[in-house]
Design a protein around this motif. Structure first.
Motif, PDB file in Angstrom:
ATOM      1  N   CYS A 193       0.877  -1.168   0.000  1.00 41.94           N
ATOM      2  CA  CYS A 193       0.000   0.000   0.000  1.00 41.94           C
ATOM      3  C   CYS A 193       0.915   1.220   0.000  1.00 41.94           C
ATOM      4  O   CYS A 193       2.107   1.108   0.290  1.00 41.94           O
ATOM      5  N   PHE A 229      -3.960   6.735  -2.724  1.00 41.11           N
ATOM      6  CA  PHE A 229      -4.540   5.999  -3.858  1.00 41.11           C
ATOM      7  C   PHE A 229      -3.474   5.546  -4.849  1.00 41.11           C
ATOM      8  O   PHE A 229      -3.552   4.444  -5.400  1.00 41.11           O
ATOM      9  N   GLY A 232      -4.273   3.928  -8.146  1.00 38.97           N
ATOM     10  CA  GLY A 232      -4.937   2.626  -8.124  1.00 38.97           C
ATOM     11  C   GLY A 232      -4.022   1.448  -8.383  1.00 38.97           C
ATOM     12  O   GLY A 232      -4.487   0.306  -8.498  1.00 38.97           O
ATOM     13  N   TYR A 235      -4.338  -1.482  -5.896  1.00 38.68           N
ATOM     14  CA  TYR A 235      -5.648  -2.120  -6.007  1.00 38.68           C
ATOM     15  C   TYR A 235      -5.689  -3.070  -7.201  1.00 38.68           C
ATOM     16  O   TYR A 235      -6.169  -4.212  -7.097  1.00 38.68           O
ATOM     17  N   LEU A 250     -11.771  -0.496   3.744  1.00 35.44           N
ATOM     18  CA  LEU A 250     -11.054   0.602   3.110  1.00 35.44           C
ATOM     19  C   LEU A 250     -11.150   1.889   3.922  1.00 35.44           C
ATOM     20  O   LEU A 250     -12.236   2.290   4.348  1.00 35.44           O
ATOM     21  N   GLN A 266      -6.157   8.285   1.133  1.00 31.67           N
ATOM     22  CA  GLN A 266      -7.078   8.475   0.019  1.00 31.67           C
ATOM     23  C   GLN A 266      -8.345   9.165   0.506  1.00 31.67           C
ATOM     24  O   GLN A 266      -8.724   9.071   1.677  1.00 31.67           O
ATOM     25  N   GLU A 270     -11.570   8.461  -4.137  1.00 29.72           N
ATOM     26  CA  GLU A 270     -10.519   7.492  -4.439  1.00 29.72           C
ATOM     27  C   GLU A 270     -10.820   6.139  -3.819  1.00 29.72           C
ATOM     28  O   GLU A 270     -10.523   5.083  -4.411  1.00 29.72           O
ATOM     29  N   GLY A 274     -11.025   2.676  -5.700  1.00 31.66           N
ATOM     30  CA  GLY A 274     -10.298   1.506  -5.239  1.00 31.66           C
ATOM     31  C   GLY A 274     -11.199   0.290  -5.101  1.00 31.66           C
ATOM     32  O   GLY A 274     -10.808  -0.833  -5.437  1.00 31.66           O
ATOM     33  N   CYS A 278     -10.314  -3.109  -7.261  1.00 27.87           N
ATOM     34  CA  CYS A 278      -9.958  -4.398  -6.645  1.00 27.87           C
ATOM     35  C   CYS A 278     -11.075  -5.423  -6.762  1.00 27.87           C
ATOM     36  O   CYS A 278     -10.901  -6.583  -6.373  1.00 27.87           O
TER      37      CYS A 278
END
Length: 336
Positions: A193, A229, A232, A235, A250, A266, A270, A274, A278
């Motif tokens: 992340c 984010f 992305g 994700y 999240l 995020q 966002e 995400g 995902c």
């Protein structure tokens, strides 16, 4: 502390570790002191109420949840009780009154924990995503160890911090990409992340941060404690590696001002992007309404989330902004 010495972790150089500090590949490091001062002196911080009471009573969870059921109970901020396949999992547990190294200063709770610690079911596993004080609370971990002796799972370097305060703790430490087999058919994966870490000014990025993917008999869960984010990227990578998720936990709060927070937190829009990237059927939204860490008002994330879901054409009940004490029985199949 010498700047070239890492007090928490020693290991080989990798695509996200330079021998001393961890970093976000293709991303960027946290803002520096000058930017922090600019933010703090810049004003535009919306005041929060002294107390922000949850509409839900403090929960008294069942001892376990079995079969194909998946239940999430909100404690507060990023602390969730996940009950699945007879296993009880806590994420980033913080029961303290402040998210701070000090008992007398720092961000304080605006609502009581959604579960009293004495009302917790037996805790089997604790996931600690990184070492910021609103996610790694040593006082809480010590209390959980005394009462439950859980298996603590955390990224590289955080084990050193925890062991100093809880020397008898059972800890598994993970790098990005690692896999850990737990009991009852549950598998934990540590995944990237976009964030950072610090307990003080001299140890920035010296312990790793991570998201976790849980493979369970009742479906896959994607848990993120904190993230920017980052276009992305992470994700989409999680979706390619693990497929779609029954549930994603999240963060969607603590995001203003964007020029300062974009790389670490995020915003609601966002978070919705995400969710789509995902392939999450349902989302438990967290990281809002408990500790005032940033500039936005206490309910601004709710309004921004509502607008983002409407814009994306997603039913509001697929992304639940959880309040302390709220119990979320996650539907079995992703919504159409």
């Amino acid at each position: 502390m010498r700047k070239d010495v890492n007090p928490y972790y020693s290991g080989p150089i990798s695509d996200h570790f330079d021998g001393v500090r961890f970093f976000n590949p293709g991303g960027f490091p946290p803002r520096g002191l000058a930017h922090l001062i600019r933010w703090q002196l810049g004003g535009r911080r919306v005041q929060w109420p002294a107390h922000y009471q949850s509409p839900f009573h403090q929960a008294k969870p069942d001892l376990a949840v079995a079969g194909d059921r998946l239940r999430v109970t909100m404690v507060g901020h990023a602390t969730l009780l996940i009950q699945v396949a007879g296993v009880n999992i806590l994420t980033d547990p913080v029961w303290s009154g402040r998210a701070s190294p000090f008992a007398f200063a720092g961000p304080r709770r605006r609502n009581a924990p959604g579960i009293l610690m004495d009302d917790l079911p037996p805790i089997d596993v604790v996931l600690v995503t990184h070492n910021h004080y609103d996610h790694l609370d040593l006082k809480t971990l010590d209390a959980l160890h005394a009462g439950h002796e859980p298996h603590i799972v955390t990224p590289l370097g955080n084990d050193t911090i925890i062991r100093r305060a809880v020397p008898g703790a059972r800890i598994s430490v993970m790098d990005w990409g690692d896999r850990l087999n737990l009991e009852d058919g549950i598998v934990v994966h540590a995944e990237p992340c976009h964030h950072w870490s610090a307990r003080r000014t001299s140890d920035r990025r010296m312990a790793l941060w991570a998201a976790f993917v849980l493979e369970t008999p009742a479906g896959k869960i994607y848990h993120i404690g904190d993230t920017g984010f980052h276009g992305g990227t992470n994700y989409r990578s999680a979706r390619r590696k693990h497929g779609a998720f029954r549930l994603a936990n999240l963060p969607f709060g603590c995001y203003e001002p964007r020029w300062f927070m974009e790389g670490q937190h995020q915003n609601p829009e966002e978070a919705v992007m995400g969710m789509l990237a995902c392939g999450a059927g349902h989302v438990a939204g967290h990281h809002w309404g408990t500790f005032r860490l940033t500039n936005e008002g206490i309910e601004e994330p709710l309004r921004a989330l509502e607008a983002a879901l409407e814009k994306a054409g997603i039913e509001a009940d697929r992304f639940r902004a959880l309040r302390p004490g709220e119990v979320y029985d996650v539907p079995l199949a992703p919504a159409a």
